[in-house]
Design a protein around this motif. Structure first.
Motif, PDB file in Angstrom:
ATOM      1  N   LEU A 118      19.638 -27.460  17.528  1.00  0.00           N
ATOM      2  CA  LEU A 118      19.628 -27.530  16.062  1.00  0.00           C
ATOM      3  C   LEU A 118      20.037 -26.198  15.446  1.00  0.00           C
ATOM      4  N   LEU A 119      20.617 -26.276  14.240  1.00  0.00           N
ATOM      5  CA  LEU A 119      20.933 -25.054  13.495  1.00  0.00           C
ATOM      6  C   LEU A 119      19.651 -24.313  13.147  1.00  0.00           C
ATOM      7  N   LEU A 120      18.605 -25.072  12.823  1.00  0.00           N
ATOM      8  CA  LEU A 120      17.347 -24.473  12.387  1.00  0.00           C
ATOM      9  C   LEU A 120      16.277 -25.555  12.250  1.00  0.00           C
ATOM     10  N   ILE A 121      15.031 -25.094  12.241  1.00  0.00           N
ATOM     11  CA  ILE A 121      13.890 -25.936  11.861  1.00  0.00           C
ATOM     12  C   ILE A 121      13.364 -25.381  10.545  1.00  0.00           C
ATOM     13  N   GLU A 122      13.309 -26.226   9.526  1.00  0.00           N
ATOM     14  CA  GLU A 122      12.911 -25.793   8.183  1.00  0.00           C
ATOM     15  C   GLU A 122      11.424 -26.072   7.931  1.00  0.00           C
ATOM     16  N   GLN A 123      10.736 -25.048   7.512  1.00  0.00           N
ATOM     17  CA  GLN A 123       9.344 -25.109   7.037  1.00  0.00           C
ATOM     18  C   GLN A 123       8.455 -26.046   7.847  1.00  0.00           C
ATOM     19  N   PRO A 124       8.227 -25.726   9.136  1.00  0.00           N
ATOM     20  CA  PRO A 124       7.324 -26.583   9.912  1.00  0.00           C
ATOM     21  C   PRO A 124       5.865 -26.489   9.458  1.00  0.00           C
ATOM     22  N   LEU A 125       5.418 -25.284   9.038  1.00  0.00           N
ATOM     23  CA  LEU A 125       3.998 -25.057   8.738  1.00  0.00           C
ATOM     24  C   LEU A 125       3.788 -24.889   7.233  1.00  0.00           C
ATOM     25  N   ARG A 126       2.536 -24.674   6.853  1.00  0.00           N
ATOM     26  CA  ARG A 126       2.191 -24.631   5.431  1.00  0.00           C
ATOM     27  C   ARG A 126       2.818 -23.441   4.712  1.00  0.00           C
ATOM     28  N   GLU A 127       2.850 -23.584   3.395  1.00  0.00           N
ATOM     29  CA  GLU A 127       3.468 -22.572   2.529  1.00  0.00           C
ATOM     30  C   GLU A 127       2.936 -21.163   2.789  1.00  0.00           C
ATOM     31  N   ASP A 128       1.619 -21.023   2.954  1.00  0.00           N
ATOM     32  CA  ASP A 128       1.071 -19.671   3.118  1.00  0.00           C
ATOM     33  C   ASP A 128       0.827 -19.286   4.580  1.00  0.00           C
ATOM     34  N   ASP A 129       1.373 -20.046   5.507  1.00  0.00           N
ATOM     35  CA  ASP A 129       1.194 -19.751   6.934  1.00  0.00           C
ATOM     36  C   ASP A 129       2.268 -18.809   7.492  1.00  0.00           C
ATOM     37  N   LEU A 130       2.447 -17.653   6.848  1.00  0.00           N
ATOM     38  CA  LEU A 130       3.517 -16.757   7.310  1.00  0.00           C
ATOM     39  C   LEU A 130       3.233 -16.216   8.709  1.00  0.00           C
ATOM     40  N   VAL A 131       1.988 -15.849   8.962  1.00  0.00           N
ATOM     41  CA  VAL A 131       1.649 -15.287  10.274  1.00  0.00           C
ATOM     42  C   VAL A 131       1.838 -16.344  11.370  1.00  0.00           C
ATOM     43  N   ASP A 132       1.411 -17.584  11.082  1.00  0.00           N
ATOM     44  CA  ASP A 132       1.605 -18.661  12.063  1.00  0.00           C
ATOM     45  C   ASP A 132       3.086 -18.972  12.269  1.00  0.00           C
ATOM     46  N   HIS A 133       3.872 -18.905  11.202  1.00  0.00           N
ATOM     47  CA  HIS A 133       5.318 -19.100  11.377  1.00  0.00           C
ATOM     48  C   HIS A 133       5.894 -18.024  12.306  1.00  0.00           C
ATOM     49  N   ALA A 134       5.415 -16.786  12.136  1.00  0.00           N
ATOM     50  CA  ALA A 134       5.903 -15.707  13.009  1.00  0.00           C
ATOM     51  C   ALA A 134       5.504 -15.977  14.459  1.00  0.00           C
ATOM     52  N   ALA A 135       4.278 -16.460  14.656  1.00  0.00           N
ATOM     53  CA  ALA A 135       3.818 -16.783  16.023  1.00  0.00           C
ATOM     54  C   ALA A 135       4.656 -17.932  16.592  1.00  0.00           C
ATOM     55  N   LEU A 136       4.909 -18.931  15.784  1.00  0.00           N
ATOM     56  CA  LEU A 136       5.708 -20.078  16.238  1.00  0.00           C
ATOM     57  C   LEU A 136       7.135 -19.647  16.592  1.00  0.00           C
ATOM     58  N   ALA A 137       7.696 -18.781  15.760  1.00  0.00           N
ATOM     59  CA  ALA A 137       9.073 -18.324  15.997  1.00  0.00           C
ATOM     60  C   ALA A 137       9.217 -17.708  17.381  1.00  0.00           C
ATOM     61  N   ARG A 138       8.155 -17.034  17.850  1.00  0.00           N
ATOM     62  CA  ARG A 138       8.208 -16.393  19.167  1.00  0.00           C
ATOM     63  C   ARG A 138       8.172 -17.421  20.303  1.00  0.00           C
ATOM     64  N   LEU A 139       7.710 -18.652  19.981  1.00  0.00           N
ATOM     65  CA  LEU A 139       7.596 -19.694  21.006  1.00  0.00           C
ATOM     66  C   LEU A 139       8.828 -20.597  21.075  1.00  0.00           C
ATOM     67  N   LEU A 140       9.724 -20.492  20.091  1.00  0.00           N
ATOM     68  CA  LEU A 140      10.875 -21.397  20.007  1.00  0.00           C
ATOM     69  C   LEU A 140      12.189 -20.646  20.195  1.00  0.00           C
ATOM     70  N   ARG A 141      13.178 -21.369  20.698  1.00  0.00           N
ATOM     71  CA  ARG A 141      14.543 -20.812  20.715  1.00  0.00           C
ATOM     72  C   ARG A 141      15.268 -21.127  19.404  1.00  0.00           C
ATOM     73  N   THR A 142      14.950 -22.273  18.798  1.00  0.00           N
ATOM     74  CA  THR A 142      15.610 -22.680  17.555  1.00  0.00           C
ATOM     75  C   THR A 142      15.171 -21.748  16.418  1.00  0.00           C
ATOM     76  N   PRO A 143      16.126 -21.258  15.598  1.00  0.00           N
ATOM     77  CA  PRO A 143      15.727 -20.380  14.485  1.00  0.00           C
ATOM     78  C   PRO A 143      14.828 -21.106  13.487  1.00  0.00           C
TER      79      PRO A 143
END
Ligand code: SMG
Ligand code: MG
Length: 377
Positions: A218-243
């Protein structure tokens, strides 16, 4: 070269607000529900030198964000418009500062700013694209496809949009409707530009499922987690190859800078409504450009007013990915502008006329209006 600060002041006599109900050509289903009618607020800035038009992109219910139609209507007529009308003359770049004391309500602020900006630019004979810094006269068009009854129906819907010439497909996903839907589209159409949008439907506990999407290029995964979950998004980003791309989380240029600093996003979806206006949207663009982060223009099922303004924004240099700036007929049988945006060779034209560059179809505007109020100084 005009910059976002340059549009001249206007004398505001008042604002007209309308709630519109526009029937959709087909239901639009996201992780938070199904819409069959688009409820939206159209704003008209009244000045002695002519009108300006804007659009408040809230929905009927606060499901995509905390903003919703009746809340936006109330805050606009009770607080935001009176603050703007307090100023004898107002330049577009002073709108955000004038409204800054009122916390939040970015979509309402953005719609008012666009109306003032349009009035100013029409009076000066300058197009919104030229004013914002557009470098293209047409932009590649992507389409956002809602969740269908099953993967086979999704494949059929996507086939129709590819036939029309759309250059990129985005499919909506939610838990239980993710891997199989994505696999079906990949299997049917091979290596097309494809991305998914979860509208905050997952948590970090779903990381394994989301990592399963890595198989589909995929080109990208858009907004998988909640609006204020910036830290969790950063953690998730480290687990995925897809941007990872953020939409709901990016509420301002500051929020974008924070998300990039945390590693919560590698790509940013820019929506003027979500960040409080087109001038702030340009600031988000500029900081992403400086950081080497690609951006694309999101959509909120805009009428021809917001759609024209989106096309102008999407013509800026760092919009290197096709956005959700689809043709008017992707959602609407009849639009409220005289020259709705059409798809031509997979692209949409950036309007070149003064302001947002489209005329208003008064008959259509009346047909879809369910509430109207004029607030004068
Ligand atoms: O305008 O083409 C469009 C819609 C694009 O999918 C789209 N928007 O999260 O990106 C998104 C959704 C929000 C729509 S909710 C009103
Ligand atoms: Mg989105």
């Amino acid at each position: 070269m005009p910059s976002p600060g340059d549009a001249g002041p206007v004398a505001l006599d008042g604002f007209e607000l309308r709630v519109l109900h526009l029937p959709l050509v087909s239901p639009f289903t996201t992780s938070f529900g199904t819409e069959t009618v688009r409820e939206v607020i159209v704003v008209r800035a009244l000045t002695p030198d002519g009108d300006g038009w804007g659009e408040i992109v809230t929905q009927e219910a606060p499901l995509y964000s905390s903003e919703y139609t009746q809340g936006a209507w109330d805050v606009a007529r009770r607080w935001l418009i009176p603050a703007l009308l307090d100023r004898a003359r107002l330049a577009p770049h002073d709108v955000a500062e004038t409204l800054a004391p009122f916390v939040g309500h970015r979509m309402a602020k953005a719609g008012l700013e666009l109306a003032v900006l349009d009035a100013s630019l029409r009076a000066q004979g300058v197009s919104l694209g030229a004013h914002l810094g557009a470098v293209r006269d047409r932009i590649p068009s992507g389409v956002s496809v809602g969740i269908q009854s099953d993967p086979a129906a999704l494949v059929e819907a996507v086939a129709g949009y590819l036939d029309e010439g759309y250059r990129r497909i985005k499919i909506k996903i939610k838990p239980g409707r993710d891997l199989a839907d994505t696999a079906a589209v990949r299997a049917a159409f091979g290596d097309i530009p494809l991305q998914v949008d979860a509208n905050s439907a997952y948590t970090l506990a779903d990381a394994d499922t989301l990592a399963g999407l890595d198989d589909f290029g995929l080109l990208l995964i858009e907004q998988p987690l909640r609006e204020d979950d910036l830290v969790d998004h950063a953690a998730l980003a480290r687990l995925l190859r897809t941007p990872l791309c953020l939409d709901e989380s990016i509420t301002s240029a500051k929020a974008a800078a924070d998300a990039l600093a945390l590693g919560a996003a590698a790509i940013v979806n820019i929506k003027a409504g979500r960040v409080g206006g087109h001038l702030e949207a340009v600031r988000v663009h500029d900081l992403c450009r400086a950081a080497g982060v690609p951006v694309w223009c999101g959509g909120m099922l805009e009428t021809g007013i917001g759609r024209a303004a989106n096309a102008a924004l999407a013509a800026l240099p760092r919009f290197t990915l096709p956005g959700d700036v689809s043709a008017s007929d992707r959602f609407y049988r009849r639009d409220i502008v005289t020259d709705p945006i059409v798809l031509d060779d997979g692209h949409v034209r950036v309007p070149t006329g003064p302001g947002i560059g489209v005329g208003i179809d008064g008959g259509a505007l009346e047909e879809f209006t369910v509430a109207r109020e004029v607030v004068r100084r």
